[in-house]
Design an enzyme around this catalytic site. Structure first.
Site, PDB file in Angstrom:
ATOM      1  N   HIS A  71      -3.902  -9.940  12.576  1.00 10.40           N
ATOM      2  CA  HIS A  71      -2.747 -10.456  11.616  1.00 10.40           C
ATOM      3  C   HIS A  71      -3.228 -10.606  10.014  1.00 10.40           C
ATOM      4  O   HIS A  71      -4.443 -11.633  10.048  1.00 10.40           O
ATOM      5  CB  HIS A  71      -2.153 -11.869  12.193  1.00 10.40           C
ATOM      6  CG  HIS A  71      -0.977 -12.045  11.457  1.00 10.40           C
ATOM      7  ND1 HIS A  71      -0.943 -13.464  11.174  1.00 10.40           N
ATOM      8  CD2 HIS A  71       0.063 -11.520  10.981  1.00 10.40           C
ATOM      9  CE1 HIS A  71       0.125 -13.643  10.575  1.00 10.40           C
ATOM     10  NE2 HIS A  71       0.821 -12.336  10.117  1.00 10.40           N
ATOM     11  N   ASN A 120       1.403 -18.774  10.460  1.00 10.60           N
ATOM     12  CA  ASN A 120       2.570 -18.736  10.485  1.00 10.60           C
ATOM     13  C   ASN A 120       3.407 -19.955  11.354  1.00 10.60           C
ATOM     14  O   ASN A 120       4.414 -20.285  11.056  1.00 10.60           O
ATOM     15  CB  ASN A 120       3.215 -17.425  11.223  1.00 10.60           C
ATOM     16  CG  ASN A 120       3.168 -16.333   9.949  1.00 10.60           C
ATOM     17  OD1 ASN A 120       2.928 -16.663   9.036  1.00 10.60           O
ATOM     18  ND2 ASN A 120       3.239 -14.978  10.384  1.00 10.60           N
TER      19      ASN A 120
HETATM   20  C1  LIG Z   1       4.348 -13.489   7.093  1.00 13.77           C
HETATM   21  C2  LIG Z   1       3.291 -13.343   7.597  1.00 13.77           C
HETATM   22  O1  LIG Z   1       3.040 -12.890   8.727  1.00 13.77           O
HETATM   23  C3  LIG Z   1       1.764 -13.931   7.025  1.00 13.77           C
HETATM   24  C4  LIG Z   1       1.864 -13.740   5.413  1.00 13.77           C
HETATM   25  O2  LIG Z   1       1.476 -13.001   4.873  1.00 13.77           O
HETATM   26  S1  LIG Z   1       2.577 -15.124   4.832  1.00 13.77           S
HETATM   27  C5  LIG Z   1       2.139 -14.912   3.171  1.00 13.77           C
HETATM   28  C6  LIG Z   1       0.777 -15.397   2.888  1.00 13.77           C
HETATM   29  N1  LIG Z   1       0.597 -14.880   1.163  1.00 13.77           N
HETATM   30  C7  LIG Z   1       0.649 -15.731   0.155  1.00 13.77           C
HETATM   31  O3  LIG Z   1       0.875 -16.941   0.648  1.00 13.77           O
HETATM   32  C8  LIG Z   1       0.657 -15.510  -0.999  1.00 13.77           C
HETATM   33  C9  LIG Z   1       0.505 -16.484  -2.129  1.00 13.77           C
HETATM   34  N2  LIG Z   1       0.682 -15.975  -3.477  1.00 13.77           N
HETATM   35  C10 LIG Z   1      -0.765 -15.782  -3.939  1.00 13.77           C
HETATM   36  O4  LIG Z   1      -1.562 -16.062  -3.393  1.00 13.77           O
HETATM   37  C11 LIG Z   1      -0.566 -15.418  -5.396  1.00 13.77           C
HETATM   38  O5  LIG Z   1       0.694 -15.535  -5.984  1.00 13.77           O
HETATM   39  C12 LIG Z   1      -0.893 -13.893  -5.358  1.00 13.77           C
HETATM   40  C13 LIG Z   1      -2.348 -13.635  -5.177  1.00 13.77           C
HETATM   41  C14 LIG Z   1       0.092 -13.099  -4.711  1.00 13.77           C
HETATM   42  C15 LIG Z   1      -0.681 -13.296  -6.906  1.00 13.77           C
HETATM   43  O6  LIG Z   1      -1.390 -13.955  -7.761  1.00 13.77           O
HETATM   44  P1  LIG Z   1      -0.640 -14.852  -9.078  1.00 13.77           P
HETATM   45  O7  LIG Z   1      -1.847 -15.305  -9.807  1.00 13.77           O
HETATM   46  O8  LIG Z   1       0.482 -15.410  -8.866  1.00 13.77           O
HETATM   47  O9  LIG Z   1      -0.455 -13.486  -9.842  1.00 13.77           O
HETATM   48  P2  LIG Z   1      -0.869 -12.288 -10.533  1.00 13.77           P
HETATM   49  O10 LIG Z   1      -1.650 -12.811 -11.913  1.00 13.77           O
HETATM   50  O11 LIG Z   1      -0.193 -10.994 -10.641  1.00 13.77           O
HETATM   51  O12 LIG Z   1      -2.195 -11.875  -9.650  1.00 13.77           O
HETATM   52  C16 LIG Z   1      -3.584 -12.511  -9.618  1.00 13.77           C
HETATM   53  C17 LIG Z   1      -4.517 -11.419  -9.348  1.00 13.77           C
HETATM   54  O13 LIG Z   1      -4.336 -10.792  -7.943  1.00 13.77           O
HETATM   55  C18 LIG Z   1      -4.454  -9.493  -8.288  1.00 13.77           C
HETATM   56  N3  LIG Z   1      -3.226  -9.064  -7.258  1.00 13.77           N
HETATM   57  C19 LIG Z   1      -2.164  -9.417  -7.051  1.00 13.77           C
HETATM   58  N4  LIG Z   1      -1.364  -8.536  -6.072  1.00 13.77           N
HETATM   59  C20 LIG Z   1      -2.250  -7.697  -5.934  1.00 13.77           C
HETATM   60  C21 LIG Z   1      -2.292  -6.457  -5.054  1.00 13.77           C
HETATM   61  N5  LIG Z   1      -1.143  -6.219  -4.234  1.00 13.77           N
HETATM   62  N6  LIG Z   1      -3.279  -5.471  -5.077  1.00 13.77           N
HETATM   63  C22 LIG Z   1      -4.271  -5.755  -5.801  1.00 13.77           C
HETATM   64  N7  LIG Z   1      -4.304  -6.785  -6.614  1.00 13.77           N
HETATM   65  C23 LIG Z   1      -3.286  -7.791  -6.530  1.00 13.77           C
HETATM   66  C24 LIG Z   1      -3.770  -9.194  -9.644  1.00 13.77           C
HETATM   67  O14 LIG Z   1      -4.104  -7.941 -10.215  1.00 13.77           O
HETATM   68  C25 LIG Z   1      -4.498 -10.498 -10.466  1.00 13.77           C
HETATM   69  O15 LIG Z   1      -5.624 -10.082 -10.664  1.00 13.77           O
HETATM   70  P3  LIG Z   1      -6.770 -10.669 -11.990  1.00 13.77           P
HETATM   71  O16 LIG Z   1      -6.608 -12.170 -11.486  1.00 13.77           O
HETATM   72  O17 LIG Z   1      -7.879  -9.732 -12.125  1.00 13.77           O
HETATM   73  O18 LIG Z   1      -5.525 -10.673 -12.942  1.00 13.77           O
HETATM   74  N1  LIG Z   2       5.708  -9.078   5.010  1.00 14.18           N
HETATM   75  C1  LIG Z   2       4.736  -9.993   5.478  1.00 14.18           C
HETATM   76  O1  LIG Z   2       4.286 -10.696   4.607  1.00 14.18           O
HETATM   77  C2  LIG Z   2       3.862  -9.755   6.594  1.00 14.18           C
HETATM   78  C3  LIG Z   2       4.437  -8.898   7.492  1.00 14.18           C
HETATM   79  N2  LIG Z   2       3.583  -8.786   8.814  1.00 14.18           N
HETATM   80  C4  LIG Z   2       3.988  -8.068   9.952  1.00 14.18           C
HETATM   81  O2  LIG Z   2       3.794  -6.776   9.614  1.00 14.18           O
HETATM   82  C5  LIG Z   2       4.641  -5.818  10.007  1.00 14.18           C
HETATM   83  C6  LIG Z   2       5.277  -5.040   9.116  1.00 14.18           C
HETATM   84  O3  LIG Z   2       5.689  -5.771   8.204  1.00 14.18           O
HETATM   85  P1  LIG Z   2       6.036  -5.125   6.685  1.00 14.18           P
HETATM   86  O4  LIG Z   2       5.115  -4.264   6.176  1.00 14.18           O
HETATM   87  O5  LIG Z   2       6.381  -6.351   5.656  1.00 14.18           O
HETATM   88  O6  LIG Z   2       7.406  -4.321   6.835  1.00 14.18           O
HETATM   89  P2  LIG Z   2       7.958  -3.335   5.762  1.00 14.18           P
HETATM   90  O7  LIG Z   2       9.341  -3.183   6.220  1.00 14.18           O
HETATM   91  O8  LIG Z   2       7.499  -3.290   4.591  1.00 14.18           O
HETATM   92  O9  LIG Z   2       7.064  -2.080   6.534  1.00 14.18           O
HETATM   93  C7  LIG Z   2       7.468  -1.528   7.806  1.00 14.18           C
HETATM   94  C8  LIG Z   2       7.343   0.059   7.913  1.00 14.18           C
HETATM   95  O10 LIG Z   2       7.304   0.457   9.226  1.00 14.18           O
HETATM   96  C9  LIG Z   2       7.786   1.815   9.250  1.00 14.18           C
HETATM   97  N3  LIG Z   2       8.169   2.231  10.762  1.00 14.18           N
HETATM   98  C10 LIG Z   2       9.324   1.482  11.401  1.00 14.18           C
HETATM   99  N4  LIG Z   2       9.460   1.828  12.496  1.00 14.18           N
HETATM  100  C11 LIG Z   2       8.272   2.666  12.620  1.00 14.18           C
HETATM  101  C12 LIG Z   2       7.866   3.641  13.707  1.00 14.18           C
HETATM  102  N5  LIG Z   2       8.528   3.620  14.941  1.00 14.18           N
HETATM  103  N6  LIG Z   2       6.923   4.452  13.278  1.00 14.18           N
HETATM  104  C13 LIG Z   2       6.239   4.659  12.114  1.00 14.18           C
HETATM  105  N7  LIG Z   2       6.896   3.669  11.329  1.00 14.18           N
HETATM  106  C14 LIG Z   2       7.853   2.850  11.465  1.00 14.18           C
HETATM  107  C15 LIG Z   2       9.173   1.774   8.308  1.00 14.18           C
HETATM  108  O11 LIG Z   2       9.383   2.757   7.957  1.00 14.18           O
HETATM  109  C16 LIG Z   2       8.430   0.983   7.055  1.00 14.18           C
HETATM  110  O12 LIG Z   2       7.929   1.693   6.399  1.00 14.18           O
HETATM  111  C17 LIG Z   2       5.663  -6.645  10.837  1.00 14.18           C
HETATM  112  O13 LIG Z   2       5.537  -6.881  12.287  1.00 14.18           O
HETATM  113  C18 LIG Z   2       5.596  -8.229  10.029  1.00 14.18           C
HETATM  114  O14 LIG Z   2       6.063  -9.097  11.088  1.00 14.18           O
HETATM  115  C19 LIG Z   2       2.427  -9.412   8.881  1.00 14.18           C
HETATM  116  C20 LIG Z   2       1.823 -10.165   7.883  1.00 14.18           C
HETATM  117  C21 LIG Z   2       2.553 -10.518   6.646  1.00 14.18           C
END
Ligand SMILES: CC(=O)CC(=O)SCCNC(=O)CCNC(=O)[C@H](O)C(C)(C)COP(=O)(O)OP(=O)(O)OC[C@H]1O[C@@H](n2cnc3c(N)ncnc32)[C@H](O)[C@@H]1OP(=O)(O)O
Ligand SMILES: NC(=O)C1=CN([C@@H]2O[C@H](COP(=O)(O)OP(=O)(O)OC[C@H]3O[C@@H](n4cnc5c(N)ncnc54)[C@H](O)[C@@H]3O)[C@@H](O)[C@H]2O)C=CC1
Length: 318
Positions: free
Chosen positions: A173, A223
């Site tokens: 994850h 999460n």
């Molecule tokens: C749902 C799930 O299953 C699980 C999950 O993922 S839950 C979500 C977990 N994620 C979080 O909680 C993210 C919280 N946010 C953050 O940590 C920060 O806002 C962030 C890292 C996303 C961005 O940071 P920020 O300071 O707000 O913005 P920003 O200035 O644009 O970015 C900071 C740095 O990260 C870099 N960066 C941000 N996104 C990037 C990406 N996608 N790729 C490469 N670099 C990236 C930027 O280039 C920047 O670099 P510098 O410090 O050299 O300038």
């Molecule tokens: N969005 C988030 O912050 C996070 C998401 N996840 C998990 O990761 C997984 C993907 O999430 P996201 O990237 O956010 O979703 P997303 O919607 O950005 O991407 C999913 C991709 O999978 C493709 N897809 C769907 N069915 C498919 C199949 N059968 N074969 C091939 N490709 C297929 C879609 O076309 C799409 O490009 C989910 O299980 C989500 O819960 C985990 C950590 C963080």
């Protein structure tokens, strides 16, 4: 006599197969990685794996999605390189080129797994679709291939049950944005073998991430704590106890979070947040932590999924 011979032979063959298969699955060093799903997570995982010298095949449903994923990877690499090679932009360009060469794309998942050591699925958060995918790929992938899911909330054991290799299934994850977030939760089910767990832990370390070990419980660690917090923020807003802007400012300045809960929900994807909470509520209907939100349901029904669709709680430009 013949029956005895043939049943002995069958036993013997079975033993050979077992010892062959266990010697094959021991200590899988992961070099070739197939990532299914080129959305925000799959593309991020592909980027990090390719940046650390792995050979990556990225799979999605259409060439257009894959093109967008590759463009996203290149853009993200530019951000990484700007910092890492600030004194030497030419080496930065070389690095980007090398990383991009480590990634190939295809819409054919069966072909993609034939030489794979590890398959990571990062497709839509839906158990039936993930099970169908694992069941199908199980027939196509070599014996030693490990299957991992990046699911946010679904039981890994249910996905593993669709395969003939539950000992070689686990959770990886990652967190969004993958290139920036240091953590990976490595999830073991009751069937995951110690060798598989070890291979997954070694892989996350090879990516430069910090792994933590998790049981296969809803939401793992992060999460299980983070999603109820985001839902509680939503309900607080729905009760009229704070604007989304104020709640976001409050949690950033008052609790030190880099993003407020509405910004973060948009960043994760409102569809994903809804899939997660709907799934948990089905299992625990009376748990108030998993109570639904009308506002979330409305936005998802309108296709306002957050940053990826350019509108969620807030509006975004490309
Ligand atoms: C749902 C799930 O299953 C699980 C999950 O993922 S839950 C979500 C977990 N994620 C979080 O909680 C993210 C919280 N946010 C953050 O940590 C920060 O806002 C962030 C890292 C996303 C961005 O940071 P920020 O300071 O707000 O913005 P920003 O200035 O644009 O970015 C900071 C740095 O990260 C870099 N960066 C941000 N996104 C990037 C990406 N996608 N790729 C490469 N670099 C990236 C930027 O280039 C920047 O670099 P510098 O410090 O050299 O300038
Ligand atoms: N969005 C988030 O912050 C996070 C998401 N996840 C998990 O990761 C997984 C993907 O999430 P996201 O990237 O956010 O979703 P997303 O919607 O950005 O991407 C999913 C991709 O999978 C493709 N897809 C769907 N069915 C498919 C199949 N059968 N074969 C091939 N490709 C297929 C879609 O076309 C799409 O490009 C989910 O299980 C989500 O819960 C985990 C950590 C963080």
């Amino acid at each position: 006599m013949f029956r005895l011979f043939s049943s002995n032979m069958a036993f013997f063959t079975h033993q050979i197969q077992r010892s062959f298969s266990s010697s094959v699955v021991r200590n899988v060093v992961i070099k070739n990685v197939t990532i299914i799903g080129g959305g925000q997570m799959g593309a991020g995982i592909a980027q990090v794996a390719a940046s650390t010298g792995h050979s990556v095949t990225l799979v999605d449903m259409t060439d257009d999605i894959l093109k967008k994923a590759m463009k996203g990877i290149q853009g993200s690499l530019r951000r990484v390189v700007k910092k890492k090679f600030s004194d030497d932009p030419e080496s930065g360009d070389d690095f980007i080129q090398k990383v991009m060469q480590n990634v190939s794309t295809t819409t054919n998942p069966a072909a993609a797994v034939t030489t794979s050591d590890l398959v990571v699925e990062a497709i839509v958060e839906n158990m039936k679709i993930k099970q169908d995918l694992f069941g199908f790929l199980d027939k196509m992938a070599p014996e030693h291939t490990i299957f991992a899911s990046n699911t946010s909330s679904l039981p890994i054991s249910d996905m593993a049950s669709a395969t003939s290799r539950p000992d070689r299934c686990g959770g990886l994850h990652f967190f969004n944005p993958v290139p920036m977030m240091k953590l990976v939760e490595v999830v073991a089910t009751s069937s995951t073998s110690p060798e598989t767990s070890e291979s997954l832990l070694n892989f996350t370390k090879a990516l430069g991430k910090t792994p933590v070990c998790c049981k296969d419980t809803p939401g793992f660690i992060v999460n299980r704590l983070l999603v109820p917090y985001m839902m509680e923020a939503l309900r607080l807003h729905e009760r009229g106890h704070g604007s989304k802007e104020d709640i976001d400012i409050a949690m950033k300045l008052g609790a030190g979070y880099p993003m407020g809960p509405f910004e973060l929900s948009d960043y994760v994807g409102l569809d994903t947040i809804k899939f997660i909470t709907d799934g948990w509520r089905e299992k625990e209907p009376d748990n108030p932590l998993f109570a639904p939100s009308d506002l979330l349901n409305k936005l998802v029904a309108e296709g306002k999924l957050g940053k990826k669709s350019l509108e969620g709680f807030y509006k975004y430009s490309k």
